[in-house]
Design a protein around this motif. Structure first.
Motif, PDB file in Angstrom:
ATOM      1  N   MET A  34      42.858  56.570  44.068  1.00  0.00           N
ATOM      2  CA  MET A  34      42.251  56.156  45.325  1.00  0.00           C
ATOM      3  C   MET A  34      41.644  54.757  45.162  1.00  0.00           C
ATOM      4  SD  MET A  34      42.724  58.758  47.391  1.00  0.00           S
ATOM      5  CE  MET A  34      41.611  58.382  48.744  1.00  0.00           C
ATOM      6  N   SER A  35      41.603  54.031  46.255  1.00  0.00           N
ATOM      7  CA  SER A  35      41.096  52.659  46.214  1.00  0.00           C
ATOM      8  C   SER A  35      40.125  52.389  47.348  1.00  0.00           C
ATOM      9  CB  SER A  35      42.243  51.649  46.330  1.00  0.00           C
ATOM     10  OG  SER A  35      43.016  51.566  45.165  1.00  0.00           O
ATOM     11  N   SER A 100      49.749  55.003  46.862  1.00  0.00           N
ATOM     12  CA  SER A 100      51.081  55.605  46.773  1.00  0.00           C
ATOM     13  C   SER A 100      51.831  55.114  45.536  1.00  0.00           C
ATOM     14  CB  SER A 100      51.895  55.283  48.027  1.00  0.00           C
ATOM     15  OG  SER A 100      52.006  53.879  48.205  1.00  0.00           O
ATOM     16  N   LYS A 101      51.445  53.927  45.036  1.00  0.00           N
ATOM     17  CA  LYS A 101      52.089  53.367  43.852  1.00  0.00           C
ATOM     18  C   LYS A 101      51.078  52.528  43.099  1.00  0.00           C
ATOM     19  CE  LYS A 101      56.219  50.796  42.425  1.00  0.00           C
ATOM     20  NZ  LYS A 101      57.433  50.082  42.911  1.00  0.00           N
ATOM     21  N   PHE A 102      50.869  52.810  41.835  1.00  0.00           N
ATOM     22  CA  PHE A 102      49.918  52.061  41.030  1.00  0.00           C
ATOM     23  C   PHE A 102      50.649  51.355  39.899  1.00  0.00           C
ATOM     24  CE2 PHE A 102      45.931  50.850  39.284  1.00  0.00           C
ATOM     25  CZ  PHE A 102      46.059  50.933  37.895  1.00  0.00           C
ATOM     26  N   ILE A 103      50.479  50.064  39.845  1.00  0.00           N
ATOM     27  CA  ILE A 103      51.000  49.261  38.749  1.00  0.00           C
ATOM     28  C   ILE A 103      49.827  48.475  38.207  1.00  0.00           C
ATOM     29  CG2 ILE A 103      52.646  47.486  38.071  1.00  0.00           C
ATOM     30  CD1 ILE A 103      54.313  48.263  40.513  1.00  0.00           C
ATOM     31  N   ALA A 104      49.604  48.559  36.917  1.00  0.00           N
ATOM     32  CA  ALA A 104      48.390  48.000  36.327  1.00  0.00           C
ATOM     33  C   ALA A 104      48.255  46.497  36.530  1.00  0.00           C
ATOM     34  CB  ALA A 104      48.336  48.342  34.840  1.00  0.00           C
ATOM     35  N   THR A 105      49.388  45.793  36.663  1.00  0.00           N
ATOM     36  CA  THR A 105      49.342  44.331  36.689  1.00  0.00           C
ATOM     37  C   THR A 105      49.298  43.754  38.093  1.00  0.00           C
ATOM     38  OG1 THR A 105      51.742  44.296  36.565  1.00  0.00           O
ATOM     39  CG2 THR A 105      50.522  44.127  34.488  1.00  0.00           C
ATOM     40  N   THR A 106      49.291  44.584  39.097  1.00  0.00           N
ATOM     41  CA  THR A 106      49.262  44.066  40.464  1.00  0.00           C
ATOM     42  C   THR A 106      48.497  45.026  41.358  1.00  0.00           C
ATOM     43  OG1 THR A 106      50.630  43.173  42.238  1.00  0.00           O
ATOM     44  CG2 THR A 106      51.390  45.191  41.189  1.00  0.00           C
ATOM     45  N   GLU A 107      48.285  44.609  42.604  1.00  0.00           N
ATOM     46  CA  GLU A 107      47.536  45.449  43.529  1.00  0.00           C
ATOM     47  C   GLU A 107      48.329  46.713  43.860  1.00  0.00           C
ATOM     48  OE1 GLU A 107      45.979  43.435  46.892  1.00  0.00           O
ATOM     49  OE2 GLU A 107      45.456  45.281  47.957  1.00  0.00           O
ATOM     50  N   PRO A 108      47.635  47.847  43.983  1.00  0.00           N
ATOM     51  CA  PRO A 108      48.334  49.089  44.325  1.00  0.00           C
ATOM     52  C   PRO A 108      48.977  49.025  45.714  1.00  0.00           C
ATOM     53  CG  PRO A 108      46.114  49.543  43.507  1.00  0.00           C
ATOM     54  CD  PRO A 108      46.194  48.067  43.765  1.00  0.00           C
ATOM     55  N   GLU A 109      49.878  49.929  45.953  1.00  0.00           N
ATOM     56  CA  GLU A 109      50.413  50.141  47.293  1.00  0.00           C
ATOM     57  C   GLU A 109      49.759  51.390  47.858  1.00  0.00           C
ATOM     58  OE1 GLU A 109      54.817  48.369  46.092  1.00  0.00           O
ATOM     59  OE2 GLU A 109      54.658  50.296  47.098  1.00  0.00           O
TER      60      GLU A 109
END
Length: 123
Positions: A34-35, A100-109
């Motif tokens: 969650m964000s 919905s999508k987490f990538i450590a190097t960029t902002e989540p979706e």
């Protein structure tokens, strides 16, 4: 129907504190990162913080690091944002969002957003 409802915003003086809450319904948050995202007047959305499913991993924007703390209570289906040492530049509409999508190097979706809660920092 999935829904996120934020609360806890308000008017606070510089240096003050607020605690935002985000209550989820229609799904259980324990399966999702969650964000918190904020949007100041006349500006685009700004990612603030993300927390993983169990709460063991948190990430913060440099602008809030050391002042804000994200947490979650999966039993209450609720995510929190504790905001301390608030500054006028923290003034914004604060949104809770399901990742919905987490990538450590960029902002989540994100796939679901709440309606936002207004935070105004002013003397």
């Amino acid at each position: 129907q999935e829904q996120l409802v934020e609360s806890g915003g308000g008017l606070v003086q510089p240096g003050g504190s607020l605690r935002l809450s985000c209550v989820a319904s229609g799904f259980t948050i324990n399966s999702y990162y969650m964000s918190w995202v904020r949007q100041a007047p006349g500006k685009g959305p700004e990612w603030v913080s993300t927390i993983n499913t169990g709460g063991s991993m948190t990430r913060y924007a440099d602008s809030v690091k050391g002042r804000f703390t994200i947490s979650r209570d999966n039993a209450k289906n609720t995510v929190y944002l504790q905001m301390n040492s608030l500054k006028p530049e923290d003034t914004a509409l604060y949104y809770c969002a399901r990742v919905s999508k987490f990538i450590a190097t960029t902002e989540p979706e994100y796939d679901y957003w709440g309606q936002g809660t207004q935070v105004t920092v002013s003397s």
